[in-house]
Design a protein around this motif. Sequence first.
Motif, PDB file in Angstrom:
ATOM      1  N   LEU A   1       0.831  -1.198   0.000  1.00  0.00           N
ATOM      2  CA  LEU A   1       0.000   0.000   0.000  1.00  0.00           C
ATOM      3  C   LEU A   1       0.869   1.253   0.000  1.00  0.00           C
ATOM      4  CD1 LEU A   1      -2.869   1.072   0.092  1.00  0.00           C
ATOM      5  CD2 LEU A   1      -2.814   0.807   2.578  1.00  0.00           C
ATOM      6  N   GLY A   2       1.916   1.252   0.822  1.00  0.00           N
ATOM      7  CA  GLY A   2       2.831   2.390   0.868  1.00  0.00           C
ATOM      8  C   GLY A   2       3.526   2.610  -0.460  1.00  0.00           C
ATOM      9  N   ALA A   3       3.927   1.518  -1.111  1.00  0.00           N
ATOM     10  CA  ALA A   3       4.589   1.633  -2.412  1.00  0.00           C
ATOM     11  C   ALA A   3       3.632   2.228  -3.445  1.00  0.00           C
ATOM     12  CB  ALA A   3       5.084   0.267  -2.874  1.00  0.00           C
ATOM     13  N   ARG A   4       2.375   1.811  -3.434  1.00  0.00           N
ATOM     14  CA  ARG A   4       1.385   2.361  -4.375  1.00  0.00           C
ATOM     15  C   ARG A   4       1.159   3.847  -4.160  1.00  0.00           C
ATOM     16  NH1 ARG A   4      -3.653  -0.915  -6.339  1.00  0.00           N
ATOM     17  NH2 ARG A   4      -2.604  -2.789  -7.035  1.00  0.00           N
ATOM     18  N   ALA A   5       1.159   4.250  -2.907  1.00  0.00           N
ATOM     19  CA  ALA A   5       0.882   5.654  -2.571  1.00  0.00           C
ATOM     20  C   ALA A   5       2.162   6.489  -2.505  1.00  0.00           C
ATOM     21  CB  ALA A   5       0.137   5.726  -1.244  1.00  0.00           C
ATOM     22  N   ASP A   6       3.317   5.849  -2.731  1.00  0.00           N
ATOM     23  CA  ASP A   6       4.612   6.530  -2.691  1.00  0.00           C
ATOM     24  C   ASP A   6       4.860   7.174  -1.333  1.00  0.00           C
ATOM     25  OD1 ASP A   6       7.078   7.239  -3.765  1.00  0.00           O
ATOM     26  OD2 ASP A   6       6.339   9.151  -4.525  1.00  0.00           O
ATOM     27  N   LEU A   7       4.658   6.369  -0.283  1.00  0.00           N
ATOM     28  CA  LEU A   7       4.832   6.842   1.089  1.00  0.00           C
ATOM     29  C   LEU A   7       5.797   5.928   1.838  1.00  0.00           C
ATOM     30  CD1 LEU A   7       1.091   7.556   1.937  1.00  0.00           C
ATOM     31  CD2 LEU A   7       2.870   9.276   1.535  1.00  0.00           C
ATOM     32  N   ALA A   8       6.532   6.519   2.768  1.00  0.00           N
ATOM     33  CA  ALA A   8       7.474   5.765   3.592  1.00  0.00           C
ATOM     34  C   ALA A   8       6.717   4.849   4.546  1.00  0.00           C
ATOM     35  CB  ALA A   8       8.350   6.735   4.384  1.00  0.00           C
ATOM     36  N   PRO A   9       7.297   3.696   4.892  1.00  0.00           N
ATOM     37  CA  PRO A   9       6.615   2.743   5.783  1.00  0.00           C
ATOM     38  C   PRO A   9       6.131   3.361   7.092  1.00  0.00           C
ATOM     39  CG  PRO A   9       8.543   1.714   4.827  1.00  0.00           C
ATOM     40  CD  PRO A   9       8.588   3.169   4.422  1.00  0.00           C
ATOM     41  N   GLY A  10       6.953   4.189   7.726  1.00  0.00           N
ATOM     42  CA  GLY A  10       6.545   4.814   8.981  1.00  0.00           C
ATOM     43  C   GLY A  10       5.348   5.729   8.810  1.00  0.00           C
ATOM     44  N   THR A  11       5.319   6.437   7.699  1.00  0.00           N
ATOM     45  CA  THR A  11       4.193   7.329   7.397  1.00  0.00           C
ATOM     46  C   THR A  11       2.925   6.512   7.192  1.00  0.00           C
ATOM     47  OG1 THR A  11       5.699   8.911   6.357  1.00  0.00           O
ATOM     48  CG2 THR A  11       3.358   9.101   5.799  1.00  0.00           C
TER      49      THR A  11
END
Length: 161
Positions: free
Chosen positions: A69-79
């Motif tokens: 999900l983070g990769a799809r949204a281009d977000l860091a894991p912690g975020t």
Amino acid sequence: MSTPAPAPAAAATTELDPQTHLGRAFKAAMTSVRRLRGRETQRLGRLSHAQYGLLFGLAEQAELSSSQLGARADLAPGTVTEMLDHLEGDGLVKRTRSSRDKRVVLVSLTDRGGELVRARREKFEARWQEALAGFSQEELRTAAAVLEHVSELFDSFDGTD
């Protein structure tokens, strides 16, 4: 009543070669998206653009790991983890451990989350359709192809370019 003269910026834009015109239009679109993202983070009690990105990612695929999900949204894991805490607290997503690998947390939309995504999509879909109504199907296909190539171009930069 006479027609007003075009604004200087509009007149100058029409004199540009097509590649320069496209580049400036792309930059303007990216700037508009950044402004939208900034406005949404300043509204207390409302979801941010990034949070909607997570929800829309889940709407496209029923269940994803938090890392997917983070990769799809281009977000860091912690975020992603922090956002999912809030989204879960608001009853929009649910998290469960994978039955195959207990280290993996799977995320899915709740009914309430699905309703929120549908409402947001309906709101923006009408505006999207209206904005693109004056273009032919072939023009839209060409625009999509150009944007795909531009995306590939930016993905090919390694940071030293």
